[in-house]
Write a protein that holds these residues in place. Structure first.
Motif, PDB file in Angstrom:
ATOM      1  N   HIS A   1      28.867 -69.075 -22.907  1.00 61.52           N
ATOM      2  CA  HIS A   1      28.708 -67.751 -23.514  1.00 61.52           C
ATOM      3  C   HIS A   1      29.913 -67.398 -24.389  1.00 61.52           C
ATOM      4  CE1 HIS A   1      27.415 -63.760 -24.179  1.00 61.52           C
ATOM      5  NE2 HIS A   1      27.869 -63.178 -23.083  1.00 61.52           N
ATOM      6  N   ALA A   2      31.130 -67.651 -23.870  1.00 59.78           N
ATOM      7  CA  ALA A   2      32.356 -67.314 -24.601  1.00 59.78           C
ATOM      8  C   ALA A   2      32.568 -68.214 -25.813  1.00 59.78           C
ATOM      9  CB  ALA A   2      33.564 -67.400 -23.671  1.00 59.78           C
ATOM     10  N   SER A   3      31.863 -69.336 -25.861  1.00 57.08           N
ATOM     11  CA  SER A   3      31.951 -70.238 -27.014  1.00 57.08           C
ATOM     12  C   SER A   3      30.845 -69.965 -28.022  1.00 57.08           C
ATOM     13  CB  SER A   3      31.864 -71.699 -26.547  1.00 57.08           C
ATOM     14  OG  SER A   3      32.885 -72.007 -25.622  1.00 57.08           O
ATOM     15  N   ALA A   4      29.639 -69.705 -27.522  1.00 55.96           N
ATOM     16  CA  ALA A   4      28.482 -69.530 -28.415  1.00 55.96           C
ATOM     17  C   ALA A   4      28.561 -68.222 -29.200  1.00 55.96           C
ATOM     18  CB  ALA A   4      27.189 -69.584 -27.606  1.00 55.96           C
TER      19      ALA A   4
ATOM     20  N   GLU B   1      40.566 -66.354 -36.593  1.00 52.47           N
ATOM     21  CA  GLU B   1      40.887 -66.729 -35.214  1.00 52.47           C
ATOM     22  C   GLU B   1      40.823 -65.525 -34.278  1.00 52.47           C
ATOM     23  OE1 GLU B   1      41.519 -69.731 -33.901  1.00 52.47           O
ATOM     24  OE2 GLU B   1      41.057 -70.644 -35.841  1.00 52.47           O
ATOM     25  N   ALA B   2      41.105 -64.340 -34.810  1.00 53.79           N
ATOM     26  CA  ALA B   2      41.145 -63.142 -33.967  1.00 53.79           C
ATOM     27  C   ALA B   2      39.787 -62.832 -33.353  1.00 53.79           C
ATOM     28  CB  ALA B   2      41.630 -61.945 -34.781  1.00 53.79           C
ATOM     29  N   ILE B   3      38.704 -63.155 -34.080  1.00 50.30           N
ATOM     30  CA  ILE B   3      37.382 -62.804 -33.565  1.00 50.30           C
ATOM     31  C   ILE B   3      37.056 -63.580 -32.288  1.00 50.30           C
ATOM     32  CG2 ILE B   3      36.036 -64.460 -34.919  1.00 50.30           C
ATOM     33  CD1 ILE B   3      33.905 -62.311 -35.221  1.00 50.30           C
ATOM     34  N   SER B   4      37.501 -64.853 -32.202  1.00 50.80           N
ATOM     35  CA  SER B   4      37.259 -65.636 -30.985  1.00 50.80           C
ATOM     36  C   SER B   4      37.987 -65.035 -29.791  1.00 50.80           C
ATOM     37  CB  SER B   4      37.706 -67.095 -31.192  1.00 50.80           C
ATOM     38  OG  SER B   4      36.882 -67.739 -32.120  1.00 50.80           O
ATOM     39  N   ALA B   5      39.246 -64.658 -30.003  1.00 53.97           N
ATOM     40  CA  ALA B   5      40.030 -64.071 -28.910  1.00 53.97           C
ATOM     41  C   ALA B   5      39.460 -62.724 -28.481  1.00 53.97           C
ATOM     42  CB  ALA B   5      41.483 -63.919 -29.342  1.00 53.97           C
TER      43      ALA B   5
END
Length: 380
Positions: free
Chosen positions: A303-306, A121-125
Protein backbone atom coordinates in the motif's frame (compact mmCIF):
# COMPACT_ATOMS: atom_id res chain seq x y z
CA UNK A 1 -4.10 23.32 7.52
CA UNK A 2 -0.99 21.90 9.23
CA UNK A 3 0.13 18.49 7.98
CA UNK A 4 0.09 17.05 11.52
CA UNK A 5 -3.59 18.00 11.84
CA UNK A 6 -4.40 16.21 8.60
CA UNK A 7 -2.73 13.07 10.03
CA UNK A 8 -4.75 13.36 13.27
CA UNK A 9 -7.96 13.70 11.23
CA UNK A 10 -6.98 10.60 9.28
CA UNK A 11 -6.56 8.58 12.50
CA UNK A 12 -10.01 9.37 13.92
CA UNK A 13 -11.71 8.98 10.52
CA UNK A 14 -10.34 5.44 10.32
CA UNK A 15 -11.71 4.80 13.82
CA UNK A 16 -15.14 5.15 12.20
CA UNK A 17 -14.37 2.67 9.45
CA UNK A 18 -12.80 -0.12 11.49
CA UNK A 19 -14.11 0.09 15.08
CA UNK A 20 -16.99 -2.28 14.33
CA UNK A 21 -14.70 -5.05 13.03
CA UNK A 22 -13.68 -6.69 16.34
CA UNK A 23 -17.29 -6.27 17.51
CA UNK A 24 -18.85 -8.23 14.63
CA UNK A 25 -19.25 -11.43 16.66
CA UNK A 26 -20.75 -9.37 19.50
CA UNK A 27 -23.19 -7.69 17.07
CA UNK A 28 -24.10 -11.09 15.61
CA UNK A 29 -25.13 -12.23 19.11
CA UNK A 30 -26.81 -8.98 20.16
CA UNK A 31 -28.92 -8.59 17.02
CA UNK A 32 -29.35 -12.35 16.42
CA UNK A 33 -27.89 -12.35 12.89
CA UNK A 34 -25.50 -14.68 11.03
CA UNK A 35 -21.72 -14.04 10.70
CA UNK A 36 -22.16 -13.06 7.02
CA UNK A 37 -24.94 -10.62 7.97
CA UNK A 38 -22.75 -9.13 10.70
CA UNK A 39 -19.94 -8.86 8.14
CA UNK A 40 -22.27 -6.74 6.01
CA UNK A 41 -21.60 -3.86 8.43
CA UNK A 42 -18.16 -3.63 6.83
CA UNK A 43 -19.44 -4.41 3.33
CA UNK A 44 -22.07 -1.65 3.45
CA UNK A 45 -19.42 0.88 4.42
CA UNK A 46 -16.86 -0.29 1.88
CA UNK A 47 -19.29 -0.61 -1.03
CA UNK A 48 -19.82 3.17 -1.38
CA UNK A 49 -16.07 3.56 -0.87
CA UNK A 50 -15.68 1.38 -3.95
CA UNK A 51 -17.96 3.49 -6.15
CA UNK A 52 -18.21 7.05 -4.79
CA UNK A 53 -14.51 8.04 -5.21
CA UNK A 54 -14.94 7.88 -8.99
CA UNK A 55 -17.48 10.70 -8.72
CA UNK A 56 -15.77 12.53 -5.88
CA UNK A 57 -12.56 12.60 -7.92
CA UNK A 58 -14.37 14.77 -10.46
CA UNK A 59 -16.64 16.70 -8.08
CA UNK A 60 -13.70 17.84 -5.94
CA UNK A 61 -12.20 19.73 -8.88
CA UNK A 62 -12.19 23.42 -7.97
CA UNK A 63 -13.37 22.67 -4.42
CA UNK A 64 -11.57 23.69 -1.24
CA UNK A 65 -10.37 20.26 -0.17
CA UNK A 66 -10.01 21.26 3.48
CA UNK A 67 -13.59 22.55 3.62
CA UNK A 68 -14.78 19.22 2.18
CA UNK A 69 -12.82 17.35 4.87
CA UNK A 70 -14.31 19.51 7.63
CA UNK A 71 -17.92 18.98 6.49
CA UNK A 72 -17.44 15.21 6.14
CA UNK A 73 -15.99 14.96 9.65
CA UNK A 74 -19.07 16.69 11.06
CA UNK A 75 -21.33 14.21 9.21
CA UNK A 76 -19.28 11.28 10.56
CA UNK A 77 -19.42 12.68 14.11
CA UNK A 78 -23.22 12.90 14.00
CA UNK A 79 -23.79 9.47 12.42
CA UNK A 80 -21.31 7.78 14.78
CA UNK A 81 -23.11 9.20 17.81
CA UNK A 82 -26.33 7.55 16.62
CA UNK A 83 -24.80 4.03 16.32
CA UNK A 84 -25.22 3.14 20.06
CA UNK A 85 -28.88 4.19 19.88
CA UNK A 86 -29.79 1.58 17.24
CA UNK A 87 -32.31 -0.98 18.45
CA UNK A 88 -32.69 -2.83 15.13
CA UNK A 89 -29.93 -4.26 12.95
CA UNK A 90 -31.24 -2.50 9.82
CA UNK A 91 -30.78 0.86 11.57
CA UNK A 92 -27.14 0.03 12.21
CA UNK A 93 -26.76 -1.04 8.58
CA UNK A 94 -28.30 2.25 7.39
CA UNK A 95 -25.85 4.33 9.43
CA UNK A 96 -22.91 2.29 8.14
CA UNK A 97 -24.10 2.90 4.57
CA UNK A 98 -24.32 6.66 5.26
CA UNK A 99 -20.80 6.62 6.65
CA UNK A 100 -19.62 4.72 3.60
CA UNK A 101 -21.03 7.51 1.39
CA UNK A 102 -19.25 10.20 3.43
CA UNK A 103 -15.87 8.54 3.97
CA UNK A 104 -14.59 8.55 0.35
CA UNK A 105 -14.94 12.33 0.14
CA UNK A 106 -12.64 12.65 3.18
CA UNK A 107 -10.11 10.09 1.92
CA UNK A 108 -10.00 11.58 -1.58
CA UNK A 109 -9.67 15.11 -0.18
CA UNK A 110 -6.77 14.11 2.09
CA UNK A 111 -4.79 12.17 -0.52
CA UNK A 112 -5.42 14.78 -3.25
CA UNK A 113 -4.29 17.61 -0.96
CA UNK A 114 -1.04 15.74 -0.21
CA UNK A 115 -0.46 15.15 -3.93
CA UNK A 116 -1.03 18.86 -4.63
CA UNK A 117 1.06 20.23 -1.74
CA UNK A 118 4.13 18.00 -2.17
CA UNK A 119 6.15 16.98 -5.21
CA UNK A 120 9.04 14.67 -6.14
CA UNK A 121 10.66 12.71 -3.32
CA UNK A 122 8.56 14.54 -0.72
CA UNK A 123 5.33 12.98 -1.96
CA UNK A 124 6.55 9.44 -1.16
CA UNK A 125 7.53 10.42 2.38
CA UNK A 126 4.32 12.38 3.02
CA UNK A 127 2.10 9.70 1.49
CA UNK A 128 3.86 7.01 3.55
CA UNK A 129 3.26 9.07 6.69
CA UNK A 130 -0.41 9.45 5.72
CA UNK A 131 -0.70 5.69 5.19
CA UNK A 132 0.95 5.25 8.58
CA UNK A 133 -1.80 7.39 10.09
CA UNK A 134 -4.48 5.22 8.46
CA UNK A 135 -2.75 2.16 9.89
CA UNK A 136 -2.66 3.74 13.35
CA UNK A 137 -6.34 4.64 13.02
CA UNK A 138 -7.22 1.15 11.90
CA UNK A 139 -5.37 -0.51 14.76
CA UNK A 140 -6.43 1.89 17.51
CA UNK A 141 -10.02 1.87 16.31
CA UNK A 142 -10.13 -1.93 16.52
CA UNK A 143 -8.14 -2.26 19.76
CA UNK A 144 -9.91 0.56 21.63
CA UNK A 145 -13.37 -0.59 20.55
CA UNK A 146 -12.56 -4.11 21.78
CA UNK A 147 -11.10 -2.74 25.04
CA UNK A 148 -14.09 -0.49 25.71
CA UNK A 149 -16.44 -3.42 25.01
CA UNK A 150 -14.56 -5.55 27.54
CA UNK A 151 -14.14 -3.04 30.37
CA UNK A 152 -16.77 -0.30 29.84
CA UNK A 153 -19.25 -0.57 26.97
CA UNK A 154 -18.83 -0.61 23.21
CA UNK A 155 -21.31 2.29 23.01
CA UNK A 156 -19.01 4.62 24.98
CA UNK A 157 -16.24 4.28 22.39
CA UNK A 158 -18.53 5.45 19.60
CA UNK A 159 -19.49 8.54 21.60
CA UNK A 160 -15.81 9.27 22.34
CA UNK A 161 -14.97 8.96 18.64
CA UNK A 162 -17.78 11.41 17.75
CA UNK A 163 -16.36 13.93 20.22
CA UNK A 164 -12.85 13.60 18.71
CA UNK A 165 -14.20 14.05 15.18
CA UNK A 166 -16.09 17.17 16.23
CA UNK A 167 -13.10 18.75 18.00
CA UNK A 168 -10.68 18.11 15.12
CA UNK A 169 -13.21 19.42 12.58
CA UNK A 170 -13.38 22.67 14.56
CA UNK A 171 -9.57 22.97 14.45
CA UNK A 172 -9.52 22.98 10.64
CA UNK A 173 -9.08 26.49 9.29
CA UNK A 174 -10.30 25.89 5.76
CA UNK A 175 -10.01 29.55 4.71
CA UNK A 176 -6.36 29.80 5.74
CA UNK A 177 -4.18 28.60 2.83
CA UNK A 178 -6.95 26.57 1.15
CA UNK A 179 -5.96 23.84 -1.30
CA UNK A 180 -7.68 23.79 -4.70
CA UNK A 181 -6.83 22.04 -7.93
CA UNK A 182 -7.32 23.36 -11.43
CA UNK A 183 -10.25 22.03 -13.41
CA UNK A 184 -9.21 19.41 -15.97
CA UNK A 185 -11.40 17.81 -18.68
CA UNK A 186 -13.05 14.48 -17.82
CA UNK A 187 -12.06 12.76 -21.08
CA UNK A 188 -8.42 13.82 -20.81
CA UNK A 189 -8.29 12.58 -17.22
CA UNK A 190 -9.61 9.13 -18.13
CA UNK A 191 -7.22 8.81 -21.06
CA UNK A 192 -4.30 9.67 -18.79
CA UNK A 193 -5.26 6.80 -16.44
CA UNK A 194 -5.88 4.23 -19.20
CA UNK A 195 -2.33 2.84 -19.38
CA UNK A 196 -1.31 -0.76 -18.78
CA UNK A 197 0.94 0.11 -15.86
CA UNK A 198 -1.61 2.22 -14.02
CA UNK A 199 -4.55 -0.13 -14.62
CA UNK A 200 -2.57 -3.21 -13.58
CA UNK A 201 -1.45 -1.36 -10.45
CA UNK A 202 -5.05 -0.48 -9.61
CA UNK A 203 -6.05 -4.14 -10.16
CA UNK A 204 -3.27 -5.39 -7.89
CA UNK A 205 -4.39 -2.96 -5.17
CA UNK A 206 -7.91 -4.40 -5.51
CA UNK A 207 -6.55 -7.93 -4.93
CA UNK A 208 -4.33 -6.78 -2.06
CA UNK A 209 -7.18 -5.28 -0.07
CA UNK A 210 -9.63 -8.07 -0.96
CA UNK A 211 -7.36 -10.47 0.94
CA UNK A 212 -6.71 -8.07 3.80
CA UNK A 213 -10.36 -7.14 4.37
CA UNK A 214 -11.43 -10.79 4.17
CA UNK A 215 -9.00 -11.99 6.83
CA UNK A 216 -9.49 -9.08 9.21
CA UNK A 217 -13.28 -9.18 8.86
CA UNK A 218 -13.56 -12.86 9.75
CA UNK A 219 -10.62 -12.92 12.17
CA UNK A 220 -12.93 -12.79 15.25
CA UNK A 221 -14.88 -15.81 13.96
CA UNK A 222 -11.71 -17.78 13.10
CA UNK A 223 -10.21 -17.05 16.52
CA UNK A 224 -13.41 -18.16 18.25
CA UNK A 225 -14.04 -21.34 16.25
CA UNK A 226 -10.52 -22.60 15.42
CA UNK A 227 -8.52 -21.33 18.40
CA UNK A 228 -11.29 -21.24 21.08
CA UNK A 229 -10.65 -17.56 21.85
CA UNK A 230 -13.86 -16.15 23.34
CA UNK A 231 -12.71 -12.93 25.05
CA UNK A 232 -13.32 -9.73 23.07
CA UNK A 233 -10.27 -8.25 24.81
CA UNK A 234 -7.99 -11.09 23.63
CA UNK A 235 -9.38 -10.86 20.10
CA UNK A 236 -8.59 -7.15 20.18
CA UNK A 237 -5.03 -7.93 21.31
CA UNK A 238 -4.53 -10.20 18.30
CA UNK A 239 -4.85 -7.07 16.22
CA UNK A 240 -1.54 -5.99 17.77
CA UNK A 241 -0.04 -8.10 15.00
CA UNK A 242 -1.58 -5.51 12.72
CA UNK A 243 0.36 -2.77 14.53
CA UNK A 244 3.62 -4.73 14.52
CA UNK A 245 3.16 -5.32 10.82
CA UNK A 246 2.56 -1.62 10.39
CA UNK A 247 6.11 -0.94 11.56
CA UNK A 248 7.14 -2.30 8.17
CA UNK A 249 6.12 1.04 6.69
CA UNK A 250 9.18 2.51 8.43
CA UNK A 251 11.46 0.53 6.12
CA UNK A 252 9.43 1.33 2.99
CA UNK A 253 11.43 4.50 2.10
CA UNK A 254 14.64 2.39 2.38
CA UNK A 255 13.15 -0.25 0.06
CA UNK A 256 12.18 2.49 -2.42
CA UNK A 257 15.78 3.71 -2.51
CA UNK A 258 17.17 0.19 -2.78
CA UNK A 259 14.93 -0.96 -5.64
CA UNK A 260 15.09 1.09 -8.82
CA UNK A 261 12.22 -0.91 -10.34
CA UNK A 262 9.17 -0.40 -8.12
CA UNK A 263 7.18 -3.11 -9.92
CA UNK A 264 9.92 -5.64 -9.10
CA UNK A 265 9.69 -4.64 -5.43
CA UNK A 266 5.89 -4.97 -5.46
CA UNK A 267 6.11 -8.38 -7.14
CA UNK A 268 8.47 -9.68 -4.46
CA UNK A 269 6.29 -8.39 -1.64
CA UNK A 270 3.19 -9.92 -3.26
CA UNK A 271 4.90 -13.34 -3.26
CA UNK A 272 5.67 -12.89 0.44
CA UNK A 273 2.01 -11.89 0.96
CA UNK A 274 0.95 -15.19 -0.65
CA UNK A 275 3.38 -17.15 1.53
CA UNK A 276 1.90 -15.73 4.74
CA UNK A 277 -1.59 -16.87 3.70
CA UNK A 278 -0.25 -20.34 2.88
CA UNK A 279 1.24 -20.56 6.41
CA UNK A 280 -2.21 -20.07 7.93
CA UNK A 281 -3.32 -23.48 6.63
CA UNK A 282 -1.21 -24.95 9.44
CA UNK A 283 -3.70 -24.52 12.28
CA UNK A 284 -1.47 -23.66 15.22
CA UNK A 285 -2.04 -20.43 17.14
CA UNK A 286 1.62 -19.30 17.36
CA UNK A 287 2.14 -19.97 13.64
CA UNK A 288 -1.08 -18.14 12.83
CA UNK A 289 -0.04 -15.08 14.88
CA UNK A 290 3.38 -14.90 13.18
CA UNK A 291 1.81 -15.37 9.74
CA UNK A 292 -0.82 -12.74 10.54
CA UNK A 293 1.84 -10.19 11.57
CA UNK A 294 3.85 -10.82 8.40
CA UNK A 295 0.65 -10.73 6.35
CA UNK A 296 -0.09 -7.22 7.69
CA UNK A 297 3.50 -6.11 7.07
CA UNK A 298 3.32 -7.21 3.43
CA UNK A 299 0.02 -5.43 2.87
CA UNK A 300 1.31 -2.17 4.36
CA UNK A 301 4.47 -2.21 2.24
CA UNK A 302 2.41 -2.79 -0.91
CA UNK A 303 0.00 0.00 0.00
CA UNK A 304 2.78 2.45 0.97
CA UNK A 305 4.53 1.72 -2.33
CA UNK A 306 1.56 1.61 -4.71
CA UNK A 307 -0.08 4.88 -3.57
CA UNK A 308 2.87 7.21 -4.30
CA UNK A 309 3.80 5.18 -7.41
CA UNK A 310 0.41 5.70 -9.04
CA UNK A 311 0.66 9.44 -8.31
CA UNK A 312 4.05 9.59 -10.02
CA UNK A 313 2.86 7.58 -13.04
CA UNK A 314 -0.43 9.43 -13.55
CA UNK A 315 -0.87 12.63 -15.55
CA UNK A 316 -4.54 12.91 -14.55
CA UNK A 317 -5.78 15.29 -11.85
CA UNK A 318 -4.72 14.47 -8.28
CA UNK A 319 -8.31 14.02 -7.08
CA UNK A 320 -9.23 11.61 -9.89
CA UNK A 321 -5.97 9.64 -9.65
CA UNK A 322 -6.46 9.14 -5.91
CA UNK A 323 -10.22 8.78 -6.22
CA UNK A 324 -9.82 5.85 -8.61
CA UNK A 325 -7.11 4.39 -6.34
CA UNK A 326 -9.47 4.57 -3.35
CA UNK A 327 -12.23 3.08 -5.51
CA UNK A 328 -10.22 0.01 -6.53
CA UNK A 329 -8.86 -0.34 -2.99
CA UNK A 330 -12.28 -0.43 -1.36
CA UNK A 331 -13.91 -2.41 -4.18
CA UNK A 332 -11.55 -5.17 -3.10
CA UNK A 333 -12.45 -4.50 0.52
CA UNK A 334 -16.20 -4.58 -0.13
CA UNK A 335 -16.05 -7.93 -1.93
CA UNK A 336 -13.42 -9.33 0.41
CA UNK A 337 -15.48 -8.48 3.48
CA UNK A 338 -18.45 -10.51 2.19
CA UNK A 339 -17.79 -13.16 -0.51
CA UNK A 340 -15.10 -15.20 1.34
CA UNK A 341 -17.43 -15.17 4.35
CA UNK A 342 -19.99 -17.17 2.39
CA UNK A 343 -17.31 -19.78 1.69
CA UNK A 344 -16.31 -19.72 5.36
CA UNK A 345 -19.91 -20.35 6.47
CA UNK A 346 -20.52 -23.19 4.01
CA UNK A 347 -17.15 -24.91 3.70
CA UNK A 348 -14.94 -23.76 6.57
CA UNK A 349 -11.58 -22.10 7.08
CA UNK A 350 -9.60 -24.00 4.42
CA UNK A 351 -11.98 -22.93 1.63
CA UNK A 352 -11.82 -19.37 2.97
CA UNK A 353 -7.99 -19.31 2.94
CA UNK A 354 -7.85 -20.94 -0.51
CA UNK A 355 -10.06 -18.19 -1.89
CA UNK A 356 -7.91 -15.34 -0.60
CA UNK A 357 -4.69 -17.12 -1.65
CA UNK A 358 -5.95 -17.38 -5.24
CA UNK A 359 -6.89 -13.69 -5.28
CA UNK A 360 -3.45 -12.81 -3.87
CA UNK A 361 -1.77 -14.80 -6.67
CA UNK A 362 -3.92 -12.88 -9.14
CA UNK A 363 -2.57 -9.63 -7.66
CA UNK A 364 0.97 -10.91 -8.17
CA UNK A 365 0.14 -11.68 -11.80
CA UNK A 366 -1.14 -8.13 -12.33
CA UNK A 367 2.12 -6.71 -10.97
CA UNK A 368 4.24 -9.00 -13.15
CA UNK A 369 2.13 -8.37 -16.29
CA UNK A 370 3.38 -4.84 -17.15
CA UNK A 371 6.97 -6.00 -16.61
CA UNK A 372 6.50 -8.88 -19.06
CA UNK A 373 4.81 -6.60 -21.59
CA UNK A 374 7.58 -4.03 -21.28
CA UNK A 375 10.20 -6.74 -21.82
CA UNK A 376 8.31 -8.10 -24.82
CA UNK A 377 8.06 -4.63 -26.36
CA UNK A 378 11.77 -4.07 -25.83
CA UNK A 379 12.63 -7.34 -27.56
CA UNK A 380 10.21 -6.62 -30.35
Amino acid sequence: MPYWLLLCCSVVIFFVLYAVQPLLALFAQQYQVSPASAGSLMTLTMLPLAIAPLFYGVLLNRRNLYRVLQIVMLVLAFSNALVPLCTEFWQLQSLRLLQGLALPAALTAMTASIALRFKGEAISAKMSAYIGSTIAGGFLGRALAAGFAEYLSWQSFFWLNSLLLLLLALFIRAKKKPVYQAHTPWRGNLKALATTRILSLYGAVFCMFFCFAALLNYLPFILRSTYAMSSTKNIGLVYSGYLLGALATLITPYLHRRFKNMFALLGGVFLFYCATIALMFYQHLSVFLIAFTCFCAAMFIIHASAAPLVNRLSRASASLTNGVYVSFYYSGGALGSFLPGLLYQEYGEYAFLTCILLVCLMGYGLIVLPQRLATGNTRG
